[in-house]
Design a protein around this motif. Sequence first.
Motif, short mmCIF file in Angstrom:
data_model
loop_
_atom_site.label_atom_id
_atom_site.label_comp_id
_atom_site.label_asym_id
_atom_site.label_seq_id
_atom_site.Cartn_x
_atom_site.Cartn_y
_atom_site.Cartn_z
N THR A 1 0.84 -1.19 0.00
CA THR A 1 0.00 0.00 0.00
C THR A 1 0.88 1.24 0.00
OG1 THR A 1 -1.84 1.11 1.12
CG2 THR A 1 -0.15 0.16 2.53
N LYS A 2 0.32 2.30 -0.53
CA LYS A 2 1.00 3.59 -0.52
C LYS A 2 0.09 4.62 0.12
CE LYS A 2 2.70 7.14 -3.71
NZ LYS A 2 2.92 7.46 -5.12
N VAL A 3 0.66 5.42 0.99
CA VAL A 3 -0.05 6.54 1.58
C VAL A 3 0.62 7.81 1.09
CG1 VAL A 3 -0.79 7.67 3.70
CG2 VAL A 3 -0.57 5.18 3.63
N VAL A 4 -0.15 8.64 0.41
CA VAL A 4 0.42 9.86 -0.17
C VAL A 4 -0.51 11.04 0.15
CG1 VAL A 4 -0.66 9.34 -2.40
CG2 VAL A 4 1.22 10.99 -2.28
N SER A 5 0.09 12.14 0.54
CA SER A 5 -0.68 13.34 0.86
C SER A 5 -0.31 14.48 -0.08
CB SER A 5 -0.42 13.78 2.30
OG SER A 5 -0.83 12.79 3.22
N VAL A 6 -1.28 15.33 -0.33
CA VAL A 6 -1.04 16.56 -1.10
C VAL A 6 -1.21 17.72 -0.12
CG1 VAL A 6 -1.77 17.99 -3.04
CG2 VAL A 6 -1.88 15.49 -3.21
N VAL A 7 -0.09 18.41 0.14
CA VAL A 7 -0.08 19.48 1.15
C VAL A 7 0.55 20.73 0.54
CG1 VAL A 7 0.38 19.99 3.57
CG2 VAL A 7 0.41 17.62 2.79
N PRO A 8 -0.22 21.54 -0.16
CA PRO A 8 0.35 22.73 -0.81
C PRO A 8 1.10 23.64 0.14
CG PRO A 8 -1.88 22.34 -1.59
CD PRO A 8 -1.66 21.41 -0.45
N VAL B 1 5.60 4.02 1.15
CA VAL B 1 5.16 2.75 0.56
C VAL B 1 5.48 1.62 1.53
CG1 VAL B 1 5.52 1.09 -1.31
CG2 VAL B 1 5.44 3.54 -1.81
N LEU B 2 4.50 0.77 1.78
CA LEU B 2 4.67 -0.42 2.62
C LEU B 2 4.54 -1.65 1.74
CD1 LEU B 2 4.83 -1.86 5.42
CD2 LEU B 2 2.32 -1.70 5.49
N LEU B 3 5.57 -2.49 1.74
CA LEU B 3 5.53 -3.76 1.02
C LEU B 3 5.26 -4.90 2.00
CD1 LEU B 3 8.59 -3.51 -1.44
CD2 LEU B 3 6.19 -2.91 -1.87
N ILE B 4 4.42 -5.84 1.60
CA ILE B 4 4.06 -6.99 2.42
C ILE B 4 4.65 -8.25 1.81
CG2 ILE B 4 2.13 -8.34 3.33
CD1 ILE B 4 2.33 -5.51 4.49
N ASP B 5 5.21 -9.11 2.66
CA ASP B 5 5.73 -10.39 2.19
C ASP B 5 4.57 -11.22 1.66
OD1 ASP B 5 6.55 -13.21 2.21
OD2 ASP B 5 8.38 -12.47 3.17
N PRO B 6 4.61 -11.64 0.38
CA PRO B 6 3.47 -12.36 -0.21
C PRO B 6 3.33 -13.79 0.30
CG PRO B 6 5.28 -12.23 -1.78
CD PRO B 6 5.69 -11.40 -0.61
N VAL B 7 4.31 -14.27 1.07
CA VAL B 7 4.26 -15.64 1.57
C VAL B 7 3.67 -15.70 2.98
CG1 VAL B 7 5.60 -17.70 2.18
CG2 VAL B 7 6.19 -16.37 0.14
N ASP B 8 4.24 -14.89 3.91
CA ASP B 8 3.78 -14.98 5.29
C ASP B 8 2.99 -13.76 5.77
OD1 ASP B 8 5.66 -12.99 5.81
OD2 ASP B 8 7.10 -14.35 6.75
#
Length: 339
Positions: free
Chosen positions: A74-81, A95-102
Motif C-alpha cells: 500500500t502507498k499513503v500519499v498526501s497533497v499538502v500545498p 510505501v509499505l511492502l508486504i511479504d506475499p508468503v507470510d
Amino acid sequence: MVLILTEADVELLANKTDWLVGIDVNEAVFREESLQHTLCPQRQIIDTMNEAATEKTMTTYFKYASVKGLGIGTKVVSVVPGNARLNKPTVPATVLLIDPVDGSSLALIGGTYLTGYRTAAGSAVAARYLAPKDSSVLSVFGAGLQARCHIEALLAVMKGITVINIHNRTVATAVALVDSLRLKYSNVRFVVVSAEEAVSSIVSESDIIVAATNSSKPLFDGRWVKPNSMVIAVGSSRPDSRELDSATVCSSTATIIVDDPGSCLVSGDIHSPLQEGVITQGDLVRLSSVVAAKGLPAGTTKKSIIVYKSAGTAIQDIGTGKMFYDLAIKSNTGVKVDL
C-alpha cells in the motif's frame, strides 16, 4: 525483519541504476495488468480542513495493490500545498511492502522520490510506443522532481532529443535544474524559457510536451500543439485542477491514453473535458493495452496528437518499490529492524 529505506536511500539507488531498468520494470507491471494479474482497488481519500473548516489543508490518499510476481502493498500519499512555505515536499508519500508468503511487513520505503521516479518511468513506457520516433524537441512545464525525472527517463528512451525547453513559474528553480542536468547531458541544449509570451513558440515546436506542475489552470492553448506530437500530463490529481485545456484533450484531435481510468476520471485534465462533452469514457485507452499491443491497440484510431494522462496507480508503486527493495538487498542499503 523490516527493511527501512529513506528518501535518501531511494534516491541513491535510483542514481546508481540505469533508467532503462526502472522503465522496463514499470512496463512489466502494465503487462501484468493487461494479463489481469494485478489487483488495484479504488483509492480511499481523506481531506483535512483548517480549524474554521473553510479550506482543505491536506488530502491523503490510501492506495492498495498487488502485482503477480512482485508482491502486495500500500502507498499513503498526501497533497499538502502549504508545505512549500516550509521547504518540505508538497506530496509526501510512504510505501509499505508486504511479504506475499507470510504476510509480514517486508519494507517501509520513503515514497516521495519513488513517486516521481515511477511516474516518469510510466511516461517513458508510453513514449517508447507512442511518441514520434524522430522526436528532437522536448518542452517541460515545471522544474521539480517530476520534471527532472521525466527529462531523464525520456532521454533514456528517446535518443534523438537534442533540445529541451523548461518553463517554470520560479525561474531560479528552472536555472538550477538546467545547471545540474547540463553536467550529465552535455549533448543536449537546455533552454530556460521565462517569458510567458514565449510559451506558444515552445509548444508549437515541440515533439513531446510534459506538464509536471501543481497548476490549477491550463498551461497552454491546445491549438498551439503541432500535429503528430505527444503531450504528457502528470501534475493534476483533483477535479478542480488541470494542466491541459479541452482543446488538447478532445476526442476529435487526440488519442487519449491513461495509466488508471479510475484515478484519471477525478483529475481535472480528464474530468473537465468529460463534463464539457468533448470526450467520453470510451475515448480513454489504458496504457496496459498499449503495452500488450506494443502500440495502439487494434481498433484505436490514431488522431492528430497523443495525450498521455497519469494520475497515479498503486501497481506502479508496488512494482517500483519491489525493485528498490531488491536493489537495496543486493547493495546492503537501508536498515533492518524488528517490529
